[in-house]
Design an enzyme around this catalytic site. Sequence first.
Site, PDB file in Angstrom:
ATOM      1  N   ASP A 421     -31.206 -21.996 -20.824  1.00 15.70           N
ATOM      2  CA  ASP A 421     -30.980 -22.174 -21.883  1.00 15.70           C
ATOM      3  C   ASP A 421     -32.097 -23.133 -22.521  1.00 15.70           C
ATOM      4  O   ASP A 421     -32.487 -24.182 -21.966  1.00 15.70           O
ATOM      5  CB  ASP A 421     -29.482 -22.687 -22.015  1.00 15.70           C
ATOM      6  CG  ASP A 421     -29.198 -22.958 -23.403  1.00 15.70           C
ATOM      7  OD1 ASP A 421     -28.930 -21.839 -24.346  1.00 15.70           O
ATOM      8  OD2 ASP A 421     -28.880 -23.993 -23.938  1.00 15.70           O
ATOM      9  N   GLU A 474     -34.740 -18.414 -22.364  1.00 17.20           N
ATOM     10  CA  GLU A 474     -34.173 -18.353 -23.680  1.00 17.20           C
ATOM     11  C   GLU A 474     -35.329 -19.198 -24.385  1.00 17.20           C
ATOM     12  O   GLU A 474     -35.277 -20.521 -24.463  1.00 17.20           O
ATOM     13  CB  GLU A 474     -32.880 -19.027 -24.134  1.00 17.20           C
ATOM     14  CG  GLU A 474     -32.455 -18.739 -25.504  1.00 17.20           C
ATOM     15  CD  GLU A 474     -31.842 -19.807 -26.075  1.00 17.20           C
ATOM     16  OE1 GLU A 474     -31.283 -19.510 -27.252  1.00 17.20           O
ATOM     17  OE2 GLU A 474     -31.643 -20.797 -25.326  1.00 17.20           O
TER      18      GLU A 474
END
Length: 748
Positions: A421, A474
Site C-alpha cells: 500500500d 500500489e
Amino acid sequence: MAAPTRRSTARRTGRAAQLSLEPARPASPLPPQEAAALVEGRHHDPHALLGAHPVPGGVRVRALRPHAERVVAVVDGAGHELAAEGDGLFAGVVPADDVVPYTLRVTTDGIEREEQDGYRFLPTLSDLDLHLIGEGRHEQLWKALGSRVRTVAGVGGTTFAVWAPNAGGVRVVGDFNGWSGVAHPMRSLGSTGVWELFVPGVAEGARYKYEIATRDGRMLRKADPMARSAEVPPATASIVHTSAYAWQDGEWMAARSGRAHDAPMSVYEVHLPSWRPGLTYRELATELPAYLLEMGFTHVELMPVTEHPFGASWGYQVSGFYAPTSRLGSPDDFRYLVDALHRAGIGVIMDWVPAHFPKDDWALARFDGEPLYEPADPRRAEHPDWGTLEFDFGRTEVRNFLVANAVYWCEDFHIDGLRVDAVASMLYLDYSRDGDNWLPNAHGGRENLDAVAFLQEMNATVYRRCPGVVTVAEESTAWPGVTRPTDQEGLGFGLKWNMGWMHDSLEYMQREPVHRRHHHHEMTFSMAYAYSENYVLPLSHDEVVHGKGSLVRKMPGDWWQQRANLRAYLAFMWAHPGKKLLFMGQEFAQGTEWDHDTGPQWPVLADEWPAAADHRGVQQLVRDLNGRYRETPALWRGDTDPAGFDWIDNNAAEDNVFSFVRYDEAGHPLVSISNLGTAPRTRYRVGLPARGSWEVVLDTDDVRYGGSGALGGATAVVPDGLPWQGHPTSAEVTLPPLATVWLRPPAR
C-alpha cells in the site's frame, strides 16, 4: 481464551517442615546504587546480580521477589533460606562447588509456591541471531524476537526479546506477574539493542507488555512489536502465541513455486470484517471459498488483516505487524482460512502497509522513549495525509523488521502475494509536503533513496525465499521501473496497480455518452504505456467510498443505462491487457457505496428485492467473464507482451466504439468490440484477423444479464472476405447499445 499463564506449585507454609532447611550464609550486599537500579527497572544486566554465581565458599543465590515474605533456595533436596535485603531482594550463599540447578520456594501472603528462577539461564538468542540482527539481515526475525514458548534445560517457559536500544532498562509485565514488572527485569545483549529474558512457567495465551525506562526518567508500557497475537481492540496487550496448526495445502504450496506471472489472475478484493459481518475466520473459511469458486475468481485480496487499533482505518494503520487481527479469531484460525482458500484453488493476496504506522502511545511511536522506528526529524517522520508516522527506512534494524515481516506472512501463513500500500508516499520525500516541510536527499533530490533500497531488498528477499509469491505495488505516479528486476535497478515488484487506467477509464465512463466522443483518448491512452510495467487493472475499495458512490451509480443515465454501462465497462476491462481486480459488492452492482460496518448489500440479490433480477444479471456477467477469461489464454498470456495486442480501430470516436484483438502465444485471437454509445449500430464493419466463422462468446447486452438482447441470440459472425482496418477480412456486425461483444474462432 482459556490458557494457563504461569505454572507453579502452591502449598501452605506448614508443608515446608518436610524440607531440610537451614539459613544460607550471608551474601555481600549489593551496592545501594546497583540495588536501586535493579529494583527501579533501570539495570542493563540484572542477571549479573540475580540468579546463581560462584563466590568464595559456595554459590551466591539472589532473587527479586517484591511481595515475598520468605524465599528458600532448594539445592539437591536441601533448603537454604535467603536473607531479606530490602526492596524485595533476598540473597544468601549456599554450599555448592559450582552453579547447579535449583528452585525457589517463595512465600507470599502465607502461600508457598515452588518456582524456577529465570535468572539462572543463559541467553536464549544465539550469537548468530545477534550478529544477523546487528547487521539487519535476520530474514526470520520473528524466530529471535518477540515471545516464544520453549523449553530451556528441561524447564518450560517463554522467552521475551525486544529491540529497544535507547532504553535505560526494560522489564516484562503481564498477567503472570500481576502486571508488575519489578520481578522481571530484562538483560541487554550488548550493542544490538536487544533485551531478553526467559520466564519459566509462562505459557501459551499469557498477556504481556514491555515496561521501558526511558533516558529522561519516564516509564512506558508498550505492546510487543513482534507479537504474533494481540488482545481484541480496544484492549492492547500482546499475547504469547505458538502455532499448533497442521497445514493441509501441500499440493497448492508445491505447485505455487512453479506458477508464472503470465497465469490468469482475477482478484476479488475483500474487507474480511464486513464481507459477511459477524463471521469469524473459521466461518469465513466455509463461505468465502465457496463464493469465490462460484464466481470464478482466481485470487482473493484481503484488505489488511494485521492488528490495528482503529477499525475505521480498515486495517491501514497497523499496530501489530506480526499479528492477524484478533477481531475475527486466533492466528491459527486465520491460517485455517488461508488453508481452506488454497484447498479450493484460490490464491491469497494480502494488503501490506510498510509505509506508516499510528501514533498510539502503547505501540511503535517513540518506542523506547525516542524516535526509533520513525525518523528523528519530523519533516521525515510525519505523514501529512493520515496523521501517522513514516518508517525510518534508512535504519538497518527497521528495514530488517519490515523485510522479515514480508517473509513472515509468506512463509508462516502461506500468503501468495503482498499488495504493498501507498508506495508513492514512500518514494517521494515531498509527498503531500510543500515549502520547507520536507528534506531533500543527499543529492538534493526528492527521491527517498532509503525507501527505494528497502523496497528493492524486500522484493529480492521475498522472491528468493518464497518462489511463486507475487508482490504488487500500489504506486500512483510514473516512477520508472516499478516492476523491473532489482538487478536492473528496478524496484523489483511483480505487478503494479494501473492507477492511470483506472482514473482515465472511470472519467470516461462517468460522462454522458453524447460527450464521450470528445474524450475518446481516455480509453485508448493506457495502451501507450501498457507494457512499460506489469499491470493490474484495479477497481478497488478506494473508488467506492467517501462519497464517490458505487461503480454502478457512477455511470450516467437511468437504472437500465447505468447497468448497461457497467456491464460493457467490465467486459472492456476483462479484455484489456492486465490482471483484474474488483472490490466486493461491485460484482452485483450494489447501489450504495461501501460501508465498513455493513459491508456488501447482499439483500439486493434476494427474490424479495424489487430489482433482484437486475443485480443477479450483473453478477452472472462477472461469473461468465471470469469463466471465459480463465479458459482463454489470449486474455492473459500476452499481458506483458506487445505482440499479444492489436487495435482494430482506436479512432472511432464519433461512434464511441473501441475494437481490438488479443492473441495467445500460439496466435489464437479473441476480438473485443465495445459500443459505448446509447444507439445500436447495425451493419457496422469490423476488421477481423482470420477468415472463417467467429463465435460470439460474450455479449453484455444478453437478456440473461439484464440487457436488451439486440443481437437476438446470434451466436456467430461470418466474415465476407473484405480486407478492413489492416486485417485480411471483415464482417458487418450488430453492436448493441452500451455493450461489449467478444468474438473468437471456434475451438480447434
